[in-house]
Design a protein around this motif. Structure first.
Motif, PDB file in Angstrom:
ATOM      1  N   ALA A  91       0.164  -1.184  -0.704  1.00 41.75           N
ATOM      2  CA  ALA A  91      -0.116  -0.250  -0.135  1.00 41.75           C
ATOM      3  C   ALA A  91       0.960   0.771  -0.106  1.00 41.75           C
ATOM      4  N   ALA A  92       1.571   1.165   0.643  1.00 41.08           N
ATOM      5  CA  ALA A  92       2.687   2.371   1.185  1.00 41.08           C
ATOM      6  C   ALA A  92       3.367   2.904  -0.800  1.00 41.08           C
ATOM      7  N   ARG A  93       3.804   1.372  -0.969  1.00 43.58           N
ATOM      8  CA  ARG A  93       4.672   1.287  -2.431  1.00 43.58           C
ATOM      9  C   ARG A  93       2.973   2.377  -3.072  1.00 43.58           C
ATOM     10  N   MET A  94       2.599   2.292  -3.177  1.00 43.40           N
ATOM     11  CA  MET A  94       1.960   2.623  -4.547  1.00 43.40           C
ATOM     12  C   MET A  94       1.404   3.874  -4.376  1.00 43.40           C
ATOM     13  N   ILE A  95       1.182   4.634  -3.301  1.00 44.71           N
ATOM     14  CA  ILE A  95       0.858   6.319  -3.362  1.00 44.71           C
ATOM     15  C   ILE A  95       1.816   6.823  -4.046  1.00 44.71           C
ATOM     16  N   GLY A  96       1.305   8.094  -4.586  1.00 51.53           N
ATOM     17  CA  GLY A  96       1.993   8.631  -5.949  1.00 51.53           C
ATOM     18  C   GLY A  96       2.329   8.085  -7.372  1.00 51.53           C
ATOM     19  N   GLN A  97       1.792   6.150  -7.426  1.00 55.93           N
ATOM     20  CA  GLN A  97       1.977   6.022  -8.612  1.00 55.93           C
ATOM     21  C   GLN A  97       1.194   7.269  -9.404  1.00 55.93           C
ATOM     22  N   THR A  98       1.118   6.927 -10.914  1.00 57.55           N
ATOM     23  CA  THR A  98       0.309   7.284 -11.598  1.00 57.55           C
ATOM     24  C   THR A  98      -0.702   5.954 -12.765  1.00 57.55           C
ATOM     25  N   VAL A 132      -4.978   9.418 -12.991  1.00 59.82           N
ATOM     26  CA  VAL A 132      -4.582   9.687 -11.606  1.00 59.82           C
ATOM     27  C   VAL A 132      -3.359   9.434 -11.185  1.00 59.82           C
ATOM     28  N   ARG A 133      -3.528  10.055  -9.810  1.00 62.03           N
ATOM     29  CA  ARG A 133      -2.180  10.288  -9.137  1.00 62.03           C
ATOM     30  C   ARG A 133      -2.990   9.139  -7.608  1.00 62.03           C
ATOM     31  N   ILE A 134      -2.274   7.932  -7.142  1.00 62.60           N
ATOM     32  CA  ILE A 134      -2.600   7.292  -5.627  1.00 62.60           C
ATOM     33  C   ILE A 134      -2.509   8.421  -4.454  1.00 62.60           C
ATOM     34  N   ALA A 135      -3.061   8.671  -4.410  1.00 58.46           N
ATOM     35  CA  ALA A 135      -3.260   9.344  -3.226  1.00 58.46           C
ATOM     36  C   ALA A 135      -2.722   8.738  -0.873  1.00 58.46           C
TER      37      ALA A 135
END
Length: 149
Positions: A91-98, A132-135
């Motif tokens: 989950a933490a790795r996904m944050i910020g991914q487009t 979109v970006r994952i926030a």
């Protein structure tokens, strides 16, 4: 080779300590090493004092608990630094991914394409195909925001 030629029961405990130490090297899990230390302590004590088998087993059980608790405390006081602290935190790795919106995101949510799967998403309304970006990640739900934020 007999048990007496390696120091009797004390030698057997020291061999057990060696084997547990090797097991820790071959299959790291930071647990067998504490049992190896306990077996080593019992081995040295048994070489110094003739202990009956029941006392040896009881001493091994007690020392196993003591060394595991000391080890647990050690890792709390001196945590192991990782070169990648998010290694096992997907989950933490996904944050910020487009990511690309698969099912339009509206008030009821939508879906985005992440890696080789589709994840439920909420956030700012977006049409299918929009990047979109994952926030944030909440359980199995991703919260997305527009790229320009």
């Amino acid at each position: 080779m007999t048990l007496d030629s390696i120091g009797g029961a004390g030698g057997a405990w020291l061999i057990a300590a060696l084997l547990l130490g090797l097991a820790e090297l071959l299959i790291p899990g930071v647990f067998a090493i504490f049992l190896a230390i306990a077996a080593g302590i019992v081995g040295v004590a048994t070489l110094a004092l003739p202990l009956p088998l029941e006392a040896q087993i009881a001493a091994f059980a007690v020392w196993s608990v003591v060394t595991v608790l000391i080890g647990k405390r050690w890792y709390v006081d001196f945590p192991v630094a990782s070169s990648d602290p998010q290694l096992n935190d997907r989950a933490a790795r996904m944050i910020g991914q487009t990511v690309v919106v698969e099912v339009p995101i509206d008030a009821d949510g939508g879906r985005v394409h992440i890696g080789d799967g589709s994840w439920p998403a909420r956030g700012t309304p977006a049409a299918a195909g929009t990047r979109v970006r994952i926030a944030e990640v909440r359980g199995g739900l991703v919260i997305v925001e527009p790229l320009d934020v």
